[in-house]
Scaffold this active site. Structure first.
Site, short mmCIF file in Angstrom:
data_model
loop_
_atom_site.label_atom_id
_atom_site.label_comp_id
_atom_site.label_asym_id
_atom_site.label_seq_id
_atom_site.Cartn_x
_atom_site.Cartn_y
_atom_site.Cartn_z
N CYS A 134 -27.81 53.96 27.05
CA CYS A 134 -28.10 52.65 27.38
C CYS A 134 -26.54 51.50 26.67
CB CYS A 134 -29.25 52.58 26.55
SG CYS A 134 -28.94 52.86 24.69
N ASN A 166 -25.96 52.10 22.54
CA ASN A 166 -26.49 53.41 22.06
C ASN A 166 -26.73 53.75 21.27
OD1 ASN A 166 -24.60 56.92 21.55
ND2 ASN A 166 -26.55 56.46 22.19
N CYS A 211 -30.31 51.41 20.37
CA CYS A 211 -31.52 51.74 20.26
C CYS A 211 -31.94 52.33 20.92
CB CYS A 211 -31.86 49.86 21.41
SG CYS A 211 -31.47 48.37 20.16
N ARG A 212 -32.54 52.32 22.64
CA ARG A 212 -33.16 52.98 24.14
C ARG A 212 -32.91 54.18 23.74
NH1 ARG A 212 -32.13 49.67 28.18
NH2 ARG A 212 -30.77 49.36 27.51
N SER A 213 -31.48 54.76 23.86
CA SER A 213 -30.74 55.83 24.36
C SER A 213 -31.03 56.99 23.62
CB SER A 213 -29.58 56.05 24.63
OG SER A 213 -28.65 55.52 23.54
N ASP A 244 -34.15 46.40 26.66
CA ASP A 244 -33.65 46.81 25.57
C ASP A 244 -34.43 46.34 24.32
OD1 ASP A 244 -32.07 47.04 24.01
OD2 ASP A 244 -29.92 46.32 25.03
#
Length: 182
Positions: free
Chosen positions: A14, A17, A19-21, A129
């Site tokens: 993401c 690096n 939050c999402r990933s 995000d």
């Protein structure tokens, strides 16, 4: 899982690096551990930007994982490099901007390793995000959907490889006539 000589190497990507990933890394790790498949995978996550390098996962990610009783994979943000590309089997971006940045950073993906996460579900949607939306619940649901779709994809690939292996002619020794398959 899939006929790799070693473990399947997956990188979730993401922007920052945090939050999402990192959410995807922890959720997918938890899923494969729960299924007894962890020995088949090497899982990591990276950023396309340098903005958060060295920072731990966002508190919203940590809280959502805790709420779902999913262990947080210890992590500090890092940016993907060409060396990471070379060792990976799958590089999974969370949104269109990630894919665009990955292609720019990784020489237009010459080996076809870059995928958009929800493409494994048959969707072209981005995973929003939560750094901007604040909606870690929606991001979590999308990540779970992506993880399930990716696992289903890997299972289909494995079946496809097994089926094609079964239909291939068996090599025979010219001298004794026995199968050369071990």
């Amino acid at each position: 899982m899939r006929g790799y000589a070693t473990m399947i190497k997956i990188l979730f990507i993401c922007h920052g690096n945090i939050c999402r990933s990192t959410l995807a890394e922890s959720v997918f790790t938890h899923k494969v551990n729960s299924l007894g498949l962890a020995h088949n995978f090497e899982i990591d996550s990276f950023a396309t930007s340098r903005e958060e390098i060295g920072n731990p996962p966002h508190y919203g990610t940590v809280n959502k994982l805790r709420e779902e009783h999913i262990p947080l994979v210890p992590h500090h943000a890092k940016q993907i490099t060409w060396k990471d590309y070379e060792r990976a089997d799958y590089i999974i971006g969370m949104d269109t901007a990630n894919i665009r940045n990955l292609n720019r950073m990784l020489k237009n993906d010459p080996d076809g390793k870059v995928y958009k996460f929800l493409s494994f579900t048959g969707s072209g949607r981005d995973i929003a995000d939560p750094w901007y939306t604040g909606d870690f619940e929606a991001t979590y649901r999308d990540v779970v959907e992506g993880c399930n779709g990716f696992l289903a994809y890997l299972r289909r690939e494995e079946k496809s490889e097994n089926k094609s292996a079964e239909t291939r002619p068996v090599p025979i020794c010219r001298e004794c006539g026995t199968s050369l398959l071990i």
